[in-house]
Design a protein around this motif. Structure first.
Motif, PDB file in Angstrom:
ATOM      1  N   SER A   1       0.825  -1.201   0.000  1.00 21.21           N
ATOM      2  CA  SER A   1       0.000   0.000   0.000  1.00 21.21           C
ATOM      3  C   SER A   1       0.873   1.270   0.000  1.00 21.21           C
ATOM      4  O   SER A   1       0.716   2.151  -0.847  1.00 21.21           O
ATOM      5  CB  SER A   1      -0.896   0.012   1.237  1.00 21.21           C
ATOM      6  OG  SER A   1      -1.778  -1.086   1.159  1.00 21.21           O
ATOM      7  N   THR A   2       1.753   1.400   0.978  1.00 21.16           N
ATOM      8  CA  THR A   2       2.644   2.555   0.946  1.00 21.16           C
ATOM      9  C   THR A   2       3.653   2.286  -0.157  1.00 21.16           C
ATOM     10  O   THR A   2       4.432   1.331  -0.052  1.00 21.16           O
ATOM     11  CB  THR A   2       3.365   2.739   2.289  1.00 21.16           C
ATOM     12  OG1 THR A   2       2.387   2.894   3.314  1.00 21.16           O
ATOM     13  CG2 THR A   2       4.276   3.945   2.231  1.00 21.16           C
ATOM     14  N   PRO A   3       3.619   3.051  -1.270  1.00 27.20           N
ATOM     15  CA  PRO A   3       4.470   2.703  -2.424  1.00 27.20           C
ATOM     16  C   PRO A   3       5.951   2.721  -2.054  1.00 27.20           C
ATOM     17  O   PRO A   3       6.446   3.696  -1.488  1.00 27.20           O
ATOM     18  CB  PRO A   3       4.132   3.787  -3.446  1.00 27.20           C
ATOM     19  CG  PRO A   3       2.802   4.327  -3.024  1.00 27.20           C
ATOM     20  CD  PRO A   3       2.780   4.248  -1.537  1.00 27.20           C
TER      21      PRO A   3
ATOM     22  N   THR B   1      14.794  -6.867 -11.393  1.00 24.98           N
ATOM     23  CA  THR B   1      14.877  -7.865 -10.326  1.00 24.98           C
ATOM     24  C   THR B   1      15.063  -7.156  -8.990  1.00 24.98           C
ATOM     25  O   THR B   1      15.719  -6.104  -8.914  1.00 24.98           O
ATOM     26  CB  THR B   1      16.057  -8.831 -10.551  1.00 24.98           C
ATOM     27  OG1 THR B   1      17.275  -8.077 -10.607  1.00 24.98           O
ATOM     28  CG2 THR B   1      15.881  -9.613 -11.840  1.00 24.98           C
ATOM     29  N   GLY B   2      14.496  -7.746  -7.906  1.00 23.04           N
ATOM     30  CA  GLY B   2      14.640  -7.191  -6.571  1.00 23.04           C
ATOM     31  C   GLY B   2      14.078  -8.128  -5.533  1.00 23.04           C
ATOM     32  O   GLY B   2      13.732  -9.286  -5.842  1.00 23.04           O
ATOM     33  N   VAL B   3      13.951  -7.665  -4.295  1.00 22.08           N
ATOM     34  CA  VAL B   3      13.380  -8.467  -3.206  1.00 22.08           C
ATOM     35  C   VAL B   3      12.372  -7.611  -2.431  1.00 22.08           C
ATOM     36  O   VAL B   3      12.460  -6.377  -2.412  1.00 22.08           O
ATOM     37  CB  VAL B   3      14.488  -8.982  -2.264  1.00 22.08           C
ATOM     38  CG1 VAL B   3      15.421  -9.921  -3.002  1.00 22.08           C
ATOM     39  CG2 VAL B   3      15.263  -7.834  -1.638  1.00 22.08           C
ATOM     40  N   LEU B   4      11.409  -8.264  -1.780  1.00 27.18           N
ATOM     41  CA  LEU B   4      10.416  -7.546  -0.979  1.00 27.18           C
ATOM     42  C   LEU B   4      11.079  -6.931   0.249  1.00 27.18           C
ATOM     43  O   LEU B   4      12.007  -7.509   0.838  1.00 27.18           O
ATOM     44  CB  LEU B   4       9.303  -8.489  -0.558  1.00 27.18           C
ATOM     45  CG  LEU B   4       8.385  -9.015  -1.683  1.00 27.18           C
ATOM     46  CD1 LEU B   4       7.346  -9.968  -1.120  1.00 27.18           C
ATOM     47  CD2 LEU B   4       7.732  -7.869  -2.443  1.00 27.18           C
ATOM     48  N   PRO B   5      10.598  -5.761   0.670  1.00 24.78           N
ATOM     49  CA  PRO B   5      11.171  -5.119   1.875  1.00 24.78           C
ATOM     50  C   PRO B   5      10.973  -6.012   3.104  1.00 24.78           C
ATOM     51  O   PRO B   5      10.065  -6.848   3.172  1.00 24.78           O
ATOM     52  CB  PRO B   5      10.383  -3.816   1.998  1.00 24.78           C
ATOM     53  CG  PRO B   5       9.856  -3.556   0.614  1.00 24.78           C
ATOM     54  CD  PRO B   5       9.597  -4.879   0.022  1.00 24.78           C
ATOM     55  N   THR B   6      11.770  -5.792   4.098  1.00 23.04           N
ATOM     56  CA  THR B   6      11.727  -6.623   5.308  1.00 23.04           C
ATOM     57  C   THR B   6      10.695  -6.133   6.320  1.00 23.04           C
ATOM     58  O   THR B   6      10.407  -6.833   7.308  1.00 23.04           O
ATOM     59  CB  THR B   6      13.110  -6.632   5.968  1.00 23.04           C
ATOM     60  OG1 THR B   6      13.477  -5.293   6.297  1.00 23.04           O
ATOM     61  CG2 THR B   6      14.156  -7.220   5.022  1.00 23.04           C
ATOM     62  N   ASP B   7      10.106  -4.946   6.098  1.00 23.47           N
ATOM     63  CA  ASP B   7       9.211  -4.380   7.116  1.00 23.47           C
ATOM     64  C   ASP B   7       7.782  -4.204   6.620  1.00 23.47           C
ATOM     65  O   ASP B   7       7.071  -3.294   7.055  1.00 23.47           O
ATOM     66  CB  ASP B   7       9.765  -3.018   7.587  1.00 23.47           C
ATOM     67  CG  ASP B   7       9.943  -2.062   6.422  1.00 23.47           C
ATOM     68  OD1 ASP B   7       9.817  -2.523   5.255  1.00 23.47           O
ATOM     69  OD2 ASP B   7      10.240  -0.880   6.666  1.00 23.47           O
ATOM     70  N   LEU B   8       7.338  -5.077   5.709  1.00 19.75           N
ATOM     71  CA  LEU B   8       5.951  -4.978   5.251  1.00 19.75           C
ATOM     72  C   LEU B   8       4.987  -5.344   6.380  1.00 19.75           C
ATOM     73  O   LEU B   8       5.230  -6.301   7.135  1.00 19.75           O
ATOM     74  CB  LEU B   8       5.728  -5.918   4.041  1.00 19.75           C
ATOM     75  CG  LEU B   8       6.436  -5.524   2.748  1.00 19.75           C
ATOM     76  CD1 LEU B   8       6.173  -6.581   1.677  1.00 19.75           C
ATOM     77  CD2 LEU B   8       5.964  -4.155   2.280  1.00 19.75           C
ATOM     78  N   GLU B   9       3.895  -4.607   6.465  1.00 20.41           N
ATOM     79  CA  GLU B   9       2.916  -4.855   7.521  1.00 20.41           C
ATOM     80  C   GLU B   9       2.011  -6.019   7.144  1.00 20.41           C
ATOM     81  O   GLU B   9       1.845  -6.338   5.957  1.00 20.41           O
ATOM     82  CB  GLU B   9       2.058  -3.599   7.724  1.00 20.41           C
ATOM     83  CG  GLU B   9       2.842  -2.385   8.194  1.00 20.41           C
ATOM     84  CD  GLU B   9       1.926  -1.168   8.337  1.00 20.41           C
ATOM     85  OE1 GLU B   9       0.759  -1.261   7.955  1.00 20.41           O
ATOM     86  OE2 GLU B   9       2.413  -0.138   8.839  1.00 20.41           O
TER      87      GLU B   9
ATOM     88  N   ALA C   1       0.492 -12.609   6.870  1.00 23.65           N
ATOM     89  CA  ALA C   1       0.006 -12.865   8.225  1.00 23.65           C
ATOM     90  C   ALA C   1       0.787 -11.987   9.213  1.00 23.65           C
ATOM     91  O   ALA C   1       1.747 -11.297   8.840  1.00 23.65           O
ATOM     92  CB  ALA C   1       0.157 -14.341   8.560  1.00 23.65           C
ATOM     93  N   ASP C   2       0.377 -12.055  10.498  1.00 26.02           N
ATOM     94  CA  ASP C   2       1.063 -11.259  11.521  1.00 26.02           C
ATOM     95  C   ASP C   2       2.533 -11.606  11.623  1.00 26.02           C
ATOM     96  O   ASP C   2       3.361 -10.760  12.003  1.00 26.02           O
ATOM     97  CB  ASP C   2       0.386 -11.473  12.894  1.00 26.02           C
ATOM     98  CG  ASP C   2      -0.987 -10.807  12.962  1.00 26.02           C
ATOM     99  OD1 ASP C   2      -1.258  -9.941  12.092  1.00 26.02           O
ATOM    100  OD2 ASP C   2      -1.768 -11.152  13.864  1.00 26.02           O
TER     101      ASP C   2
ATOM    102  N   ASP D   1      -7.477  -6.684  11.652  1.00 25.46           N
ATOM    103  CA  ASP D   1      -7.021  -7.719  12.577  1.00 25.46           C
ATOM    104  C   ASP D   1      -6.323  -8.815  11.819  1.00 25.46           C
ATOM    105  O   ASP D   1      -6.763  -9.285  10.780  1.00 25.46           O
ATOM    106  CB  ASP D   1      -8.231  -8.300  13.346  1.00 25.46           C
ATOM    107  CG  ASP D   1      -8.855  -7.257  14.260  1.00 25.46           C
ATOM    108  OD1 ASP D   1      -8.102  -6.336  14.666  1.00 25.46           O
ATOM    109  OD2 ASP D   1     -10.045  -7.392  14.543  1.00 25.46           O
ATOM    110  N   ALA D   2      -5.247  -9.262  12.363  1.00 26.07           N
ATOM    111  CA  ALA D   2      -4.461 -10.351  11.702  1.00 26.07           C
ATOM    112  C   ALA D   2      -4.693 -11.648  12.435  1.00 26.07           C
ATOM    113  O   ALA D   2      -4.861 -11.676  13.648  1.00 26.07           O
ATOM    114  CB  ALA D   2      -2.977  -9.997  11.715  1.00 26.07           C
ATOM    115  N   ALA D   3      -4.729 -12.741  11.675  1.00 26.57           N
ATOM    116  CA  ALA D   3      -4.827 -14.071  12.315  1.00 26.57           C
ATOM    117  C   ALA D   3      -3.581 -14.333  13.108  1.00 26.57           C
ATOM    118  O   ALA D   3      -2.525 -13.806  12.834  1.00 26.57           O
ATOM    119  CB  ALA D   3      -5.035 -15.130  11.247  1.00 26.57           C
ATOM    120  N   SER D   4      -3.746 -15.131  14.091  1.00 23.74           N
ATOM    121  CA  SER D   4      -2.582 -15.461  14.924  1.00 23.74           C
ATOM    122  C   SER D   4      -1.531 -16.158  14.100  1.00 23.74           C
ATOM    123  O   SER D   4      -1.823 -16.838  13.116  1.00 23.74           O
ATOM    124  CB  SER D   4      -2.998 -16.365  16.082  1.00 23.74           C
ATOM    125  OG  SER D   4      -3.381 -17.624  15.600  1.00 23.74           O
ATOM    126  N   THR D   5      -0.273 -15.975  14.484  1.00 23.51           N
ATOM    127  CA  THR D   5       0.854 -16.603  13.751  1.00 23.51           C
ATOM    128  C   THR D   5       0.705 -18.102  13.727  1.00 23.51           C
ATOM    129  O   THR D   5       0.920 -18.764  12.702  1.00 23.51           O
ATOM    130  CB  THR D   5       2.178 -16.212  14.421  1.00 23.51           C
ATOM    131  OG1 THR D   5       2.305 -14.810  14.407  1.00 23.51           O
ATOM    132  CG2 THR D   5       3.367 -16.856  13.683  1.00 23.51           C
TER     133      THR D   5
END
Length: 725
Positions: free
Chosen positions: A619-621, A638-646, A673-674, A695-699
């Motif tokens: 969501s936050t570009p 080519t790249g990788v997903l950020p480590t701090d996605l919510e 997930a959470d 709300d996120a499902a439990s891990t």
């Protein structure tokens, strides 16, 4: 008991092929020995240890895999036994013999890989015979042969005399009695005592030998005796021989090369270490001279006359009681006699086409001569015609016959030359590049005319070939020959004009903007280099057509001409269209795996070169990767997903710009997930998804869901530009 392993005992082969009778296995121990299945110890049978698997030293045995047979002789006996491998052929067998707990003898290799033993057996004593193998894996069938007798006599003796001796040959006995170890040759001089004069041994022993020490001229009776480990056989039938010294006979002719019609002699010489006496029979061709006496070992036949041709001369010396005869053949050739031919000289004032000349030649043997001529003359019988100018060579010859060699004589003379003139037709109009033109030149006497050209032309195969623009000079000459004087040269001149040319552009497909442009081929019909230019929606770069926009493209080909060629040009018009633009997206992850650092990639095709393409996560570009579109309209991100996605739903978007300036995008969604793991990628999901900020499902719950579903999902999303074509 006395034992003897036959280390050098010679055996002839016991038949090793498969026997009609089945193999008889022995006992599995000495105590369980099987009685020998034979009526006496001059028999054989097929034994086998194939059923055994024992080690050396087991129960005291000397070898591996030993199987046991027993025998109790009714009387004292000396016996020879041998095991010949038959199945498989050549397997490494062994033999050992025991009396009670005592091993009396054992053997491994007596004859190649076959074992053999000789023993003295006592009446009433029980013996154990063990058949084994040298290696742990040595097993198979053998022919177990026993013998208590001597062989039968050798067969088919023959003898050939030699100086002071003889060569004796024979065939092996029909009954080998277990195997022959040697042969003895016995010689008896006429009126004397028989003595051993030769012997052989081996495995098996040879069946021939050469005896020496015999007296030349004495008749001997010769017998052969076979020997085995038991004793000697009866002697063979006697054959007789008389040793003799050798002689050598040679034949020569004197002179070495006889001549037809001339006398010659034949000489015969007989040589030997012993005195040579007696006569020789001499054959000259089909003439037989029998009983020509030898004087000091030589005989001569004189006064021979023969016709020319091959001649064979042979001589035979019969020999004497102590001297062997000999013979020789000499092949020679009686050559033909010589002759001489003479020829009168030719007149000194000969000219071309002058009066014929009568020829005079002869052979000293009175044979007829024939005439031939070379050069500026020819013959008709004995008449010489002057047919050319130059050297005239005349030959008188006789070819020879069956008794006479060929001969010839030669004379020469000179013949004068004639005059001539040359004509050359005017030159046609000339243009560079035209087809070769015919040249018309002739000599008044019909001789070939040499035509040469200079300047802008040359002559090939009698045709005028234009080579340049400018003056062309043609010269016709005839240099004469042996009968003709040179002619005065004739010269013609002309000017060669420049040639025209045609330029063409080959058909090619209409270009597509951003795609490889088809090769444009422009040619001159004269093969000259052509220059390409283009206007409108395309241009020419480094000789290649490049589309720069959509619309009409005018391609022009030009050839400027040169000093020999006029200019030429051609043009054609095509329409440039734009390419389709696409972008694709790959999220290389599995459901349940961690999103942080997951590899993502995008690819674009048909994009405008030099523009920027991006790969962004929402969501936050946040930009994951960027790239500049290459000249061929492609780009790879080519790249990788950020480590701090919510936790929650996210979009992954790849964007670029088409050749027509319109935006092209493709996207895919994923849900975290959470604990930061994937619970949905595109249309594949694990459970009900959380939304961004919800709300996120439990891990633990999410982990349980992706563990149930198994392997991960790779999503490739593709979408065309928003505007439809």
């Amino acid at each position: 008991m006395a034992t003897l392993a036959l280390a050098v005992g010679a055996l002839v082969a016991v038949p090793g092929a498969a026997h009609a009778a089945a193999a008889v296995p022995g006992g599995t121990s000495r105590a369980a020995a099987v009685p020998l299945p034979v009526a006496d110890l001059d028999s054989s049978f097929t034994a086998t240890n194939a059923h055994m698997s024992t080690a050396r030293g087991q129960d005291g045995q000397a070898w591996y895999n030993v199987t046991w047979y027993s025998w109790t002789p009714p009387a004292d006996v000396r016996v020879y036994m041998r095991a010949t491998s038959t199945n498989p052929v050549g397997w490494d067998n062994t033999l050992e013999v025991w009396s009670g707990s005592t091993m009396l003898a054992q053997n491994d290799d007596s004859y190649a890989l076959d074992a053999a033993l000789r023993l003295d057996l006592r009446a009433g004593t029980s013996y154990r015979i063990g058949l084994g193998g040298y290696h742990q894996g040595s097993r198979g069938e053998v022919t177990l042969q026993f013998a208590t007798r001597t062989p039968t006599a050798p067969r088919e003796p023959s003898v050939t005399a030699a100086p002071g001796g003889a060569t004796v040959t024979w065939a092996a006995p029909s009954d080998l009695a277990g195997g022959v170890t040697g042969y003895r040759v016995l010689c008896t001089p006429e009126g004397g005592q028989e003595v051993e004069c030769g012997s052989v041994t081996g495995t098996p022993p040879p069946t021939s030998t050469t005896v020496v020490g015999l007296t030349n001229g004495t008749r001997y009776a010769v017998r052969v005796v076979a020997t085995n480990v038991i004793g000697d056989s009866e002697g063979s039938a006697p054959v007789t021989v008389v040793p003799q010294d050798t002689s050598a006979t040679t034949v020569t002719t004197q002179p070495e090369v006889p001549v037809s019609g001339q006398p010659f002699a034949v000489r015969v010489a007989v040589t030997s270490a012993a005195a040579v006496t007696g006569t020789v029979d001499v054959t000259i061709g089909d003439d037989v001279r029998a009983g020509v006496p030898l004087v000091d070992g030589a005989a001569v036949v004189e006064g021979l006359v023969r016709s020319a041709g091959p001649l064979r001369v042979s001589a035979t010396y019969a020999g004497t009681a102590s001297l062997a005869g000999s013979s020789a053949t000499h092949d020679t050739t009686v050559v033909r006699r010589a002759q001489q031919v003479t020829l009168d000289a030719l007149p000194a004032d000969l000219v071309y086409a002058g009066a014929p000349v009568r020829l005079h030649g002869a052979s000293d043997q009175g044979l007829p001569v024939t005439y031939s001529a070379d050069g500026a003359c020819a013959v008709r019988g004995d008449v010489l015609d002057l047919v050319d100018v130059g050297t005239c060579t005349v030959t008188a010859a006789h070819a020879g016959d069956s008794e006479t060699e060929p001969a010839s004589a030669t004379v020469t003379a000179e013949v004068g030359r004639r005059s001539q003139s040359v004509a050359l037709a005017p030159l046609p109009a000339l243009v560079y590049g035209q087809a070769p033109a015919e040249l018309f030149a002739a000599s008044s006497v019909g001789l070939p005319v040499q035509v040469d050209a200079q300047g802008a032309c040359r002559v090939e195969d009698g045709l005028l070939v234009v080579t340049d623009v400018g003056p062309c000079t043609v010269t016709a000459v005839q240099d004469g020959d042996e009968r003709t004087s040179p002619a005065q040269a004739v010269v013609r001149t002309g000017d060669v004009a420049r040639r025209p040319q045609t330029v063409t552009i080959g058909a090619f497909a209409a270009p597509t903007l951003g795609r490889p442009v088809p090769t444009v081929v422009a040619t001159s019909d004269l093969g000259l280099p052509v220059t390409l230019t283009a206007t409108g929606a395309c241009t020419v770069v480094d000789g290649a057509l490049v589309a720069v926009s959509t619309g009409e493209c005018v391609v022009t080909a030009q050839q400027a001409g040169d000093a020999r060629t006029l200019p030429g040009a051609a043009s054609t018009t095509v329409v440039v269209s734009g390419p389709d633009a696409t972008v694709t997206l790959v999220l290389d992850a599995r459901l349940g795996s961690t999103a942080a650092g997951a590899p993502v990639s995008g690819r674009g095709e048909g994009l405008r070169p030099g523009t920027e393409a991006t790969l962004v996560v929402h969501s936050t570009p946040r930009t994951v990767a960027t790239g500049v579109v290459a000249a061929d309209g492609t780009v790879v991100l080519t790249g990788v997903l950020p480590t701090d996605l919510e936790p929650g739903t996210h979009r992954l978007v790849v964007s670029g710009t088409g050749f027509d300036g319109r935006a092209v995008t493709t996207e895919t969604t994923f849900v975290l997930a959470d604990d930061g793991t994937f619970v949905q990628i595109g249309d594949r999901r694990v459970a009900a998804l959380a939304t961004t900020g919800g709300d996120a499902a439990s891990t633990a719950g999410v982990a349980a869901l992706w563990l149930v579903l198994g392997a991960g999902l790779v999503v490739v999303a593709r979408r065309r530009a928003a505007a439809a074509r």
